[in-house]
Design a protein around this motif. Sequence first.
Motif, PDB file in Angstrom:
ATOM      1  N   LYS A 200      20.538  13.643 167.732  1.00 50.54           N
ATOM      2  CA  LYS A 200      20.121  12.116 166.624  1.00 50.54           C
ATOM      3  C   LYS A 200      20.261  11.891 165.661  1.00 50.54           C
ATOM      4  O   LYS A 200      20.674  10.910 165.529  1.00 50.54           O
ATOM      5  CB  LYS A 200      18.737  11.356 167.659  1.00 50.54           C
ATOM      6  N   ALA A 201      19.751  12.260 165.206  1.00 49.46           N
ATOM      7  CA  ALA A 201      20.069  12.210 163.306  1.00 49.46           C
ATOM      8  C   ALA A 201      21.680  12.049 162.660  1.00 49.46           C
ATOM      9  O   ALA A 201      21.860  10.928 162.670  1.00 49.46           O
ATOM     10  CB  ALA A 201      19.032  13.056 162.362  1.00 49.46           C
ATOM     11  N   VAL A 202      22.180  13.250 163.271  1.00 51.05           N
ATOM     12  CA  VAL A 202      23.624  13.361 162.503  1.00 51.05           C
ATOM     13  C   VAL A 202      24.827  12.151 163.948  1.00 51.05           C
ATOM     14  O   VAL A 202      25.059  11.512 163.015  1.00 51.05           O
ATOM     15  CB  VAL A 202      24.308  13.905 163.614  1.00 51.05           C
ATOM     16  N   LEU A 203      23.976  11.586 164.950  1.00 47.55           N
ATOM     17  CA  LEU A 203      24.774  10.609 165.908  1.00 47.55           C
ATOM     18  C   LEU A 203      24.300   8.830 165.485  1.00 47.55           C
ATOM     19  O   LEU A 203      24.786   8.340 165.442  1.00 47.55           O
ATOM     20  CB  LEU A 203      23.834  10.729 167.354  1.00 47.55           C
ATOM     21  N   GLU A 204      23.341   9.188 164.523  1.00 47.04           N
ATOM     22  CA  GLU A 204      23.088   7.818 164.166  1.00 47.04           C
ATOM     23  C   GLU A 204      23.790   7.180 162.803  1.00 47.04           C
ATOM     24  O   GLU A 204      23.593   6.193 162.520  1.00 47.04           O
ATOM     25  CB  GLU A 204      20.861   7.822 163.611  1.00 47.04           C
ATOM     26  N   LEU A 205      24.584   8.579 161.897  1.00 47.46           N
ATOM     27  CA  LEU A 205      25.206   8.148 161.394  1.00 47.46           C
ATOM     28  C   LEU A 205      26.607   7.725 161.205  1.00 47.46           C
ATOM     29  O   LEU A 205      27.628   7.656 160.375  1.00 47.46           O
ATOM     30  CB  LEU A 205      25.413   9.361 160.255  1.00 47.46           C
ATOM     31  N   SER A 206      26.780   7.932 162.805  1.00 44.49           N
ATOM     32  CA  SER A 206      28.691   7.560 163.752  1.00 44.49           C
ATOM     33  C   SER A 206      28.908   6.427 163.636  1.00 44.49           C
ATOM     34  O   SER A 206      28.375   5.615 163.473  1.00 44.49           O
ATOM     35  CB  SER A 206      28.550   9.058 164.232  1.00 44.49           C
ATOM     36  N   ASP A 207      29.913   6.240 163.150  1.00 43.03           N
ATOM     37  CA  ASP A 207      30.517   4.910 164.068  1.00 43.03           C
ATOM     38  C   ASP A 207      31.556   5.639 164.991  1.00 43.03           C
ATOM     39  O   ASP A 207      31.677   3.966 166.019  1.00 43.03           O
ATOM     40  CB  ASP A 207      31.850   5.256 163.159  1.00 43.03           C
ATOM     41  N   TYR A 208      32.135   6.447 165.413  1.00 40.35           N
ATOM     42  CA  TYR A 208      32.154   7.236 167.111  1.00 40.35           C
ATOM     43  C   TYR A 208      31.469   7.927 167.594  1.00 40.35           C
ATOM     44  O   TYR A 208      31.418   9.039 167.038  1.00 40.35           O
ATOM     45  CB  TYR A 208      33.456   6.831 167.347  1.00 40.35           C
ATOM     46  N   ILE A 209      31.227   7.964 168.612  1.00 44.91           N
ATOM     47  CA  ILE A 209      30.386   9.548 169.476  1.00 44.91           C
ATOM     48  C   ILE A 209      31.113   9.501 171.050  1.00 44.91           C
ATOM     49  O   ILE A 209      31.166   8.683 171.335  1.00 44.91           O
ATOM     50  CB  ILE A 209      28.853   9.142 170.001  1.00 44.91           C
ATOM     51  N   GLY A 210      31.605  10.934 171.176  1.00 49.13           N
ATOM     52  CA  GLY A 210      32.442  10.881 172.060  1.00 49.13           C
ATOM     53  C   GLY A 210      32.650  12.480 171.993  1.00 49.13           C
ATOM     54  O   GLY A 210      32.126  13.007 171.525  1.00 49.13           O
ATOM     55  N   SER A 211      33.546  13.147 173.451  1.00 44.45           N
ATOM     56  CA  SER A 211      34.047  14.473 173.389  1.00 44.45           C
ATOM     57  C   SER A 211      34.813  14.895 172.548  1.00 44.45           C
ATOM     58  O   SER A 211      35.132  13.948 171.540  1.00 44.45           O
ATOM     59  CB  SER A 211      34.727  14.205 174.851  1.00 44.45           C
ATOM     60  N   THR A 212      35.244  16.154 172.068  1.00 42.59           N
ATOM     61  CA  THR A 212      36.704  16.222 171.845  1.00 42.59           C
ATOM     62  C   THR A 212      37.942  15.750 172.029  1.00 42.59           C
ATOM     63  O   THR A 212      38.443  14.810 170.468  1.00 42.59           O
ATOM     64  CB  THR A 212      37.393  18.332 171.655  1.00 42.59           C
ATOM     65  N   THR A 213      37.987  15.438 172.452  1.00 43.25           N
ATOM     66  CA  THR A 213      39.518  14.638 173.722  1.00 43.25           C
ATOM     67  C   THR A 213      39.149  13.072 172.804  1.00 43.25           C
ATOM     68  O   THR A 213      39.687  12.399 172.672  1.00 43.25           O
ATOM     69  CB  THR A 213      39.646  14.471 175.059  1.00 43.25           C
TER      70      THR A 213
END
Length: 301
Positions: A200-213
Amino acid sequence: MTIADEINRLKKEKNAVILAHYYVNPEVQDIADYIGDSFYLSKVAVELTEQTIVFCGVSFMGESAKVLNPGKTVLMPDASADCAMAHMADTETIKKMREQYEDLAVVCYINSTAELKEHSDVCVTSANAVKIVRAMPNKNIFFIPDRNLAHFVAEQVPEKNFVYNEGYCPVHEKMSVAEIRKAKKMHPEAEVLSHPECPKAVLELSDYIGSTTGIIDYAGKSGSREFIICTENGVRHKLENDYPEKEFYFTETEPVCEDMKIITLEKILHVLKTGENEVRVSDERRENSRKPLERMLELAK
């Protein structure tokens, strides 16, 4: 004759097709007929006409291909290529959860063994997990084996009650927040694109979260020209090929799945010649684990 020429000659001779995951080495991706993430490859597997499937990925992927294609031969270039997370749940815990919670659906990430799928109600991938969990009639969801993906899905589907397992992908789990911040400092205009297997700590820094595709597609559609990629570094090959005008950065400690990287052209050629490393699944296990996979493909339409 090059090794690639020989592989292509044998493919025709043996009526074979090569599937490869984005995380394998670039030269393996280049020889493949189909390249994709777990969801794409599972869909492709049921539509193929070739008699032999050479699956350039880890063991659970070959198992799933065999389960969905019982009449076909599925070969793994390296039988030892495995996914640690695929084993991070157990059937005893599933049984306990079914006794403990009424109206429970066991939702199994495709990154799991056929044995775990056998005891599940539906499979999901990172690309379709939110859609499928939302579509399930059950109130309670026991999500196996990945806790990080489970927490991500739970945030998108707050109307469900999630029970968490403690599995994780060792590659994504080790993503460093400090290294992501360092990369962002070096490339302040870059967008951070992350796989939901990350903590979650990584996801909170993200502009987009999704599968590899999803990450690949987002990078193409985004107006940004720079990206920090928080998933296994094999995806760099596809990103750089598709979007040569854009820049892609990884953390200083690059995320590498060593199991994916042991697949080589020499090993592909060897199994095409010999038929070694054939995936075998018992009739009973195949029948039981096929149902959640087919339910996934149906619900994901």
